[in-house]
Every structure is written in C-alpha cells, then in structure tokens.
Write an enzyme that holds these catalytic residues in place. Structure first.
Site, PDB file in Angstrom:
ATOM      1  N   GLU A  46     -16.080   6.476   4.598  1.00  0.00           N
ATOM      2  CA  GLU A  46     -15.222   5.946   5.882  1.00  0.00           C
ATOM      3  C   GLU A  46     -15.100   7.146   6.802  1.00  0.00           C
ATOM      4  O   GLU A  46     -15.825   8.362   6.639  1.00  0.00           O
ATOM      5  CB  GLU A  46     -14.118   5.517   5.349  1.00  0.00           C
ATOM      6  N   LYS A 104      -2.824   6.415   1.432  1.00  0.00           N
ATOM      7  CA  LYS A 104      -2.323   6.888   2.790  1.00  0.00           C
ATOM      8  C   LYS A 104      -1.343   8.279   2.659  1.00  0.00           C
ATOM      9  O   LYS A 104      -0.247   7.884   2.895  1.00  0.00           O
ATOM     10  CB  LYS A 104      -2.055   5.619   3.558  1.00  0.00           C
ATOM     11  N   ARG A 141       0.849  -1.040  -0.001  1.00  0.00           N
ATOM     12  CA  ARG A 141      -0.101   0.130  -0.084  1.00  0.00           C
ATOM     13  C   ARG A 141       0.923   1.322  -0.002  1.00  0.00           C
ATOM     14  O   ARG A 141       0.432   2.144  -0.789  1.00  0.00           O
ATOM     15  CB  ARG A 141      -0.780  -0.067   1.042  1.00  0.00           C
TER      16      ARG A 141
HETATM   17  N1  PLP Z   1      -9.225   4.598   6.831  1.00  0.00           N
HETATM   18  C1  PLP Z   1      -8.319   5.470   7.075  1.00  0.00           C
HETATM   19  C2  PLP Z   1      -8.610   6.892   6.513  1.00  0.00           C
HETATM   20  C3  PLP Z   1      -7.321   5.247   8.005  1.00  0.00           C
HETATM   21  O1  PLP Z   1      -6.349   6.343   8.026  1.00  0.00           O
HETATM   22  C4  PLP Z   1      -6.837   3.932   8.325  1.00  0.00           C
HETATM   23  C5  PLP Z   1      -5.834   3.732   9.095  1.00  0.00           C
HETATM   24  O2  PLP Z   1      -4.533   3.281   8.620  1.00  0.00           O
HETATM   25  C6  PLP Z   1      -7.770   3.077   7.991  1.00  0.00           C
HETATM   26  C7  PLP Z   1      -8.966   3.160   7.152  1.00  0.00           C
HETATM   27  C8  PLP Z   1      -7.612   1.582   8.462  1.00  0.00           C
HETATM   28  O3  PLP Z   1      -6.620   0.930   7.540  1.00  0.00           O
HETATM   29  P1  PLP Z   1      -5.744  -0.383   8.078  1.00  0.00           P
HETATM   30  O4  PLP Z   1      -6.758  -1.341   8.292  1.00  0.00           O
HETATM   31  O5  PLP Z   1      -5.019  -0.603   7.085  1.00  0.00           O
HETATM   32  O6  PLP Z   1      -5.119   0.384   9.328  1.00  0.00           O
HETATM   33  C1  COI Z   2      -3.855   3.589  11.693  1.00  0.00           C
HETATM   34  O1  COI Z   2      -4.778   2.752  12.011  1.00  0.00           O
HETATM   35  O2  COI Z   2      -2.598   3.020  11.696  1.00  0.00           O
HETATM   36  C2  COI Z   2      -4.018   5.076  11.067  1.00  0.00           C
HETATM   37  O3  COI Z   2      -3.113   5.233  10.365  1.00  0.00           O
HETATM   38  C3  COI Z   2      -5.022   5.674  11.598  1.00  0.00           C
HETATM   39  C4  COI Z   2      -4.645   7.068  12.253  1.00  0.00           C
HETATM   40  C5  COI Z   2      -6.062   8.012  12.160  1.00  0.00           C
HETATM   41  C6  COI Z   2      -4.082   6.906  13.715  1.00  0.00           C
END
Ligand code: PLP
Ligand code: COI
Length: 349
Positions: A220, A184, A82
């Site tokens: 989201e 991200k 990612r």
């Molecule tokens: N959506 C957003 C905007 C986020 O910042 C995060 C955190 O990383 C997620 C979703 C969840 O992603 P992940 O499950 O890969 O941590």
């Molecule tokens: C994560 O879940 O790792 C993120 O980057 C989300 C952030 C809002 C702390």
C-alpha cells in the site's frame, strides 16, 4: 445553525482548532466518564510512555453535511473496532466501541458549524487518538492513557483534488511481515516520513510500498490502500500474505459496493509488482478516508520502472470514477447505501 465563515471550497488537508475536542482519561484500570473540552492542548510528564516507547494509536473518519442540511458520518463502528484492535497490539486498553461512537457523535454535534456545507467538496475530518500518559522508564506498557478526538475541516488530501497523482517505489519498507502494518499506530508513519520526503524531492506525491520480505508484491502507500482495474474490467485488490496492509474501511466498503451495487467482479489476491510493470492494469487508485479514491496516473522509479495507467492519465478512469461517485454519493446521502453505513449525527433543522 449557521456555518463558520470559511472559504470551504479552498480548504487544504490541514488543521485548524475548532470549538471543542473530546477527552477521556484511563486511570486505575478504568476509563473515566469523558466529555467535551475547549482546551486543544495536552500537558504531559516528560516521562510519559508516549515520548519514550511510542504507545500511540489513532483513527480517521469524516462527517458530511447532506443536501437537506443534516450531518452524518460514515461507518464509525468500523473505526471503533479497528482502534480497539490497534490498541490491543500495543498493549493499550481498548476504548469501549459504543463509547467511541457516542464520543464521535458528541464532538461532531458540538462542532456542527465547522462541518463543511453540502457540495463544497470538503468534510469534517475526525481524528480519534490515544496516547500513553502514564510514566514509564523501563520498557513496559504505561498504566495511564488519554483518548481524545480532535476535529478539523479539510479539503482534498492530494493537491489538485481530482487530478491524478504520480507515485514512486521507495528504497525503504513500511511494514515487516507480522509486524504492525495492519494497525493504525503513529509508529508506522514516523518511519515513513523519510521515504515520503525523498519521494517529494523526486517529484512524486506518495510511495507505493512493496512487501518487505521479498520486495515483489504490492502492499500500500504511506496513507492509503491501493486498488487496481485490470484489462478485463475486474477490480483487483492487493492482499498481503503476511497481514501487513492496513485494513482500510474505504477499501472494504468499495469491495462491497463494487460487487453488490455495481456488479463488478472483485478479485482480492496478492499482486506482483511485475504485473503492473507488464501493463496488466489500466486504472490505479489510492483509497482511504483522506484520499477517498485518488487516481494514480504513473508509478515510476529511475532505473526500475515507469508505468502509466492508460485510463487514469487525466483523472479517474471509468471504473474508479463510478466507484468514487457511488461511495461519495452514499457518504453524503445522495444515494442510499447499505444498512447502517451512514450514521446520523444531527437531523436537518
Ligand atoms: N492505509 C494507510 C496506511 C492509512 O493511513 C489509511 C488511512 O486511514 C488507509 C490505508 C485507509 O484506511 P481508511 O479507508 O480506513 O481510512
Ligand atoms: C486517513 O485517511 O484518515 C488517514 O489517517 C491517512 C493519513 C495519511 C491522513
């Protein structure tokens, strides 16, 4: 190895410097060797690209201590991929994916004493990130970058841990159709801060963003994907017609676990916010590395909606609870997960 003397059970989701970070520079078209550093600060030119045109991407994953004392992390290869996708979208050089996983292992191993003990409810948060360090003044990509990984022990993202939270619908948008919502990058979070502060002032923990083109579909929250359970017990996962939702690794893992391990019916489709207003869902949760699965008890906005999720009112409803137990069990090796999901960093002594 002796763990640090911290009150592990009361850690906030905050930053404290640990023993080492990892650093690697990109110069003359190539990544240097990279390695550990005890210096937790960065000194950059006032003209570095990051300060002007916001070339920054980051990741988030966690390391856990298992019952037998080994240290593991969860699907770091997915974060590597990612991050490479995010970098490409912002014209930054991808950090090689195998090197990313090795760097995560190296920095966690070096900070083993900071990985919270088994059963503490805390974890070591791993934050890889990359910034443009090269000089730019006209709008263009920089030609020098720094990739770093900082690690810090953390507790639950939302205050109260297991208790459910209330969210609101902001007046602002998170991601334009075909914009940068699916990567991200820090820029997606900079513009979410103002609506985040507004939500807090109004007593809510987070914003649930709707699609910015039509303001009708659930996308989201500022830092997590949304998952829902309908009245028939199906796990319903909102999808975006315009690819503006971050592909959460937690969400994708939960979809696999729900269907392959728990035998749930999973439906991934665009979800109209009106369906939530109509009371079609009994459970709602926010999922992500930081959020794990945080149950949502209510989504409300004055003059617009006020919906409670009847099975998520004082904590997780039954379906999300089962999913959370399964995911957390796999992450700390209490339950065997799909092949390759849990990566060992340090064996038990
Ligand atoms: N959506 C957003 C905007 C986020 O910042 C995060 C955190 O990383 C997620 C979703 C969840 O992603 P992940 O499950 O890969 O941590
Ligand atoms: C994560 O879940 O790792 C993120 O980057 C989300 C952030 C809002 C702390």
């Amino acid at each position: 190895m002796e763990k640090k003397d911290l009150d592990w059970g009361s850690l906030p989701f905050g930053y404290m410097p640990t023993d080492y970070s990892y650093v690697c520079n990109y110069k003359d078209g190539a990544w240097e060797e990279g390695g550990l550093t005890t210096d937790h600060s960065m000194t950059l030119s006032e003209c570095a690209g990051i300060f002007h045109y916001c070339q920054e991407v980051f990741e988030g994953l966690k390391a856990y201590t298992t019952k037998d004392g080994s240290i593991v992390c969860f699907r770091p290869d997915m974060n590597a991929t990612r991050m490479a996708d995010s970098a490409k979208r912002l014209c930054m050089p991808a950090f090689p994916e195998d090197k990313f996983v090795e760097a995560v292992k190296e920095v966690v191993k070096a900070n083993a004493a900071w990985v919270p003990p088994y059963g503490s409810g805390a974890a070591l948060y791993i934050r890889p990130f990359m910034v443009a360090t090269g000089i730019v003044i006209g709008v263009k990509p920089a030609d020098e970058y720094q990739f770093r990984i900082l690690v810090t022990p953390v507790g639950p993202y939302f205050k109260g841990g297991d208790t459910s939270i209330e969210v609101t619908i902001p007046d602002y948008d998170r991601a334009a159709p075909h914009g940068t919502g699916n990567i991200k990058a820090g820029l997606n979070y900079a513009m979410s801060l103002y609506p985040y502060e507004k939500a807090h002032e109004a007593g809510y923990s987070e914003n649930m963003y709707l699609d910015s083109a039509t303001r009708t579909y659930v996308e989201e929250t500022g830092g997590a994907n949304v998952i829902l359970v309908d009245r028939e017990g199906n796990l319903v996962v909102p999808r975006s017609a315009t690819d503006s939702i971050l592909p959460s690794i937690t969400r994708r893992s939960l979809v696999t676990l729900a269907s392959d391990v728990l035998g749930l019916n999973v439906i991934e489709r665009p979800v109209k916010f009106q369906e939530i207003i109509d009371g079609n869902f009994v459970e709602c949760g926010l999922c992500g590395t930081a959020a794990v699965i945080s149950p949502v008890s209510r989504v409300a906005k004055e003059g617009f909606c006020d919906v409670t999720f009847e099975q998520s009112t004082d904590g997780c409803g039954p379906v999300l609870k089962k999913l959370r137990e399964t995911l957390s069990g796999i992450q700390s090796c209490d339950i065997e997960g799909p092949e390759g999901w849990v990566v060992e960093i340090l064996p038990a002594e």
